[in-house]
Design an enzyme around this catalytic site. Structure first.
Site, short mmCIF file in Angstrom:
data_model
loop_
_atom_site.label_atom_id
_atom_site.label_comp_id
_atom_site.label_asym_id
_atom_site.label_seq_id
_atom_site.Cartn_x
_atom_site.Cartn_y
_atom_site.Cartn_z
N LYS A 85 53.80 20.12 71.54
CA LYS A 85 55.11 20.63 71.10
C LYS A 85 55.63 19.97 69.83
CE LYS A 85 56.21 22.16 75.80
NZ LYS A 85 56.04 23.60 75.81
N TYR A 133 54.14 20.11 85.77
CA TYR A 133 53.19 21.05 85.17
C TYR A 133 52.42 20.33 84.07
CZ TYR A 133 51.47 25.26 82.77
OH TYR A 133 50.68 26.22 82.19
N ASP A 161 52.53 12.46 80.92
CA ASP A 161 52.45 13.72 80.21
C ASP A 161 53.75 13.87 79.42
OD1 ASP A 161 52.65 16.33 79.37
OD2 ASP A 161 51.88 17.21 81.22
#
Ligand code: HOZ
Length: 443
Positions: free
Chosen positions: A282, A159, A254
């Site tokens: 994050k 994702y 990623d």
């Protein structure tokens, strides 16, 4: 219209009771799609209604009914030092006095940029944005701008946020809800997205052979956290590095989940494979909305205003997010951080496996540093197809049983779990006892 809280007539109780959560979530249904601001937290795949949070501190979350949970979601990753760490909140309070957003350069950006560049092997220059989705969206444009090619290879179950081109065989909420690729995404856009099974170098080789000089690069989660938890097999990351080089394409990690979590320098430092570009989010925002992308200076020089590739953001680099990021990285840099995270998380996953096995429930699981996951099926799980063998029905029951015992797990069989420096050995013990009882109660 004035918002009236549905709680006016609901009493506060102490036993495990979710009356207030239910009232709030019911009221949310007509206010927000599905009652939430992001899909997975709606509990659709585990059944029951979500817990509505009131506050978080250290390893704990409290809901609006007064229940306390040991939290293994950690706001989906940022809370690696524990929620609302006193040093982070103190620094934020100080910065707050100077204002929340400048929309102009601020020195804190330099400070966080230097820390990221020093830590992450591939990053020579960085651009701050406001979320992981934004970082991945921008990096995709940069891949195409730099190579002059339109196609991209991604992996099934990975994702990279919700930008059009990435919503093909995606993980996270898309996998959790079992959605087909999203309506609203033009076919012309996704025709440039090629997919391969994770850990399958041959499939990537074939895609390069079939699309000569058309592929801008390969993007992946170097350790997958959005299809559950899948680790790269030995040679996979190295193989991708070679294949991309041979084909004049870029390799992009990623590291929105893995950055500053798998190690201080992310998965790339841990595995010793340096991509051309990296996306982050994050942890580097310390609990505030942040994303970033960075890489070789020669590639980053394409980004406006240094170069022609346009990307911008009103709140990008705002002083609050930069402050929380700087403080968080300072805390993580301290001696022994990752050794501690590694040891306690490993003890957790081994205990979970033992508890399931004790109840005769098939399980396979793993952890690296402060990230872990398990599937309720026989292993190994090397890709998304294999991950889909996990028993989602039993997982739903497990999730509910753990909640009743004061442990908050990600409400999806296809999301990794996150630990933090605030989780004590006692918290892990309590969690493992809860797993033991829960597995025994649902078998
Ligand atoms: N996309 C995040 C999980 N990988 C957040 C999910 C949510 O908050 O619902």
């Amino acid at each position: 219209m004035v918002y009236t809280s549905p709680l006016a007539s609901v009493p506060v109780t102490n036993a495990f009771n979710t009356t207030r959560s239910q009232a709030i979530f019911n009221a949310a249904q007509s206010l927000m799609p599905g009652g939430v601001s992001s899909p997975v937290r709606a509990f659709r795949s585990v059944g029951g209604q979500p817990i509505v949070f009131d506050r978080v501190k250290g390893p704990y979350a409290w809901d609006v009914d007064g229940n306390r949970f040991i939290d293994y979601v950690g706001s989906w990753g940022p809370a690696i030092c524990g929620h609302a760490h006193p040093e982070v909140t103190a620094a934020l309070q100080e910065t707050l006095e100077k204002g929340t957003s400048f929309g102009a350069p601020c020195e804190l950006e330099n400070q966080l940029a230097e820390m990221v560049i020093e830590a992450v092997p591939s990053v020579e220059m960085v651009r701050f944005v406001n979320s992981g989705t934004e970082a991945c969206m921008a990096v995709l444009r940069l891949m195409r701008a730099f190579t002059g090619r339109d196609k991209v290879i991604k992996f099934e179950g990975c994702y990279h946020g919700h930008a059009d081109m990435f919503l093909v065989k995606a993980g996270s909420g898309v996998a959790t809800l079992g959605l087909p690729d999203s309506p609203g995404v033009p076919r012309s856009t996704t025709s440039n997205t090629l997919t391969a099974p994770y850990n399958d170098l041959e499939a990537v080789k074939d895609l390069f052979a079939e699309n000569q000089d058309a592929i801008s690069g390969v993007i992946l989660e170097p350790v997958v956290g959005n299809a559950g938890f899948i680790t790269p097999e030995p040679g996979f990351l190295e193989g991708l590095r070679e294949l991309t080089k041979e084909n004049g394409a870029l390799l992009v990690f990623d590291e929105v989940m893995t950055g500053f979590r798998i190690s201080y320098g992310g998965a790339q430092a841990r595995f010793g494979v340096t991509p051309d570009l990296t996306t982050m989010g994050k942890v580097i925002g310390g609990g505030l909305p942040v994303g970033a992308y960075g890489g070789r200076a020669e590639i980053m020089a394409m980004v406006a205003p240094a170069g022609p590739m346009y990307q911008a953001g009103t709140l990008s680099g705002n002083p609050l997010a930069m402050t929380a990021g700087i403080k968080t990285l300072e805390l993580l840099k301290q001696e022994g951080t990752y050794e501690r995270l590694e040891a306690s998380t490993q003890r957790l996953i081994l205990g979970i496996i033992e508890a399931a096995q004790g109840a005769g429930i098939p399980i396979t699981g793993n952890s690296i540093s402060a990230m872990f996951g398990f599937y309720l099926c026989e292993g190994p799980v090397r890709n998304f197809e294999e991950a889909k063998s996990t028993d989602t029905e039993i997982f739903g029951k497990l999730h509910r049983a753990m909640l009743e015992r004061g442990v908050y797990l990600a409400p999806s069989a296809f999301e990794a779990g996150f630990t933090s420096l605030a989780h004590s050995e006692d918290d892990i013990d309590v969690t493992l006892q809860a797993f033991k009882e829960s597995f025994a109660s649902i078998k």
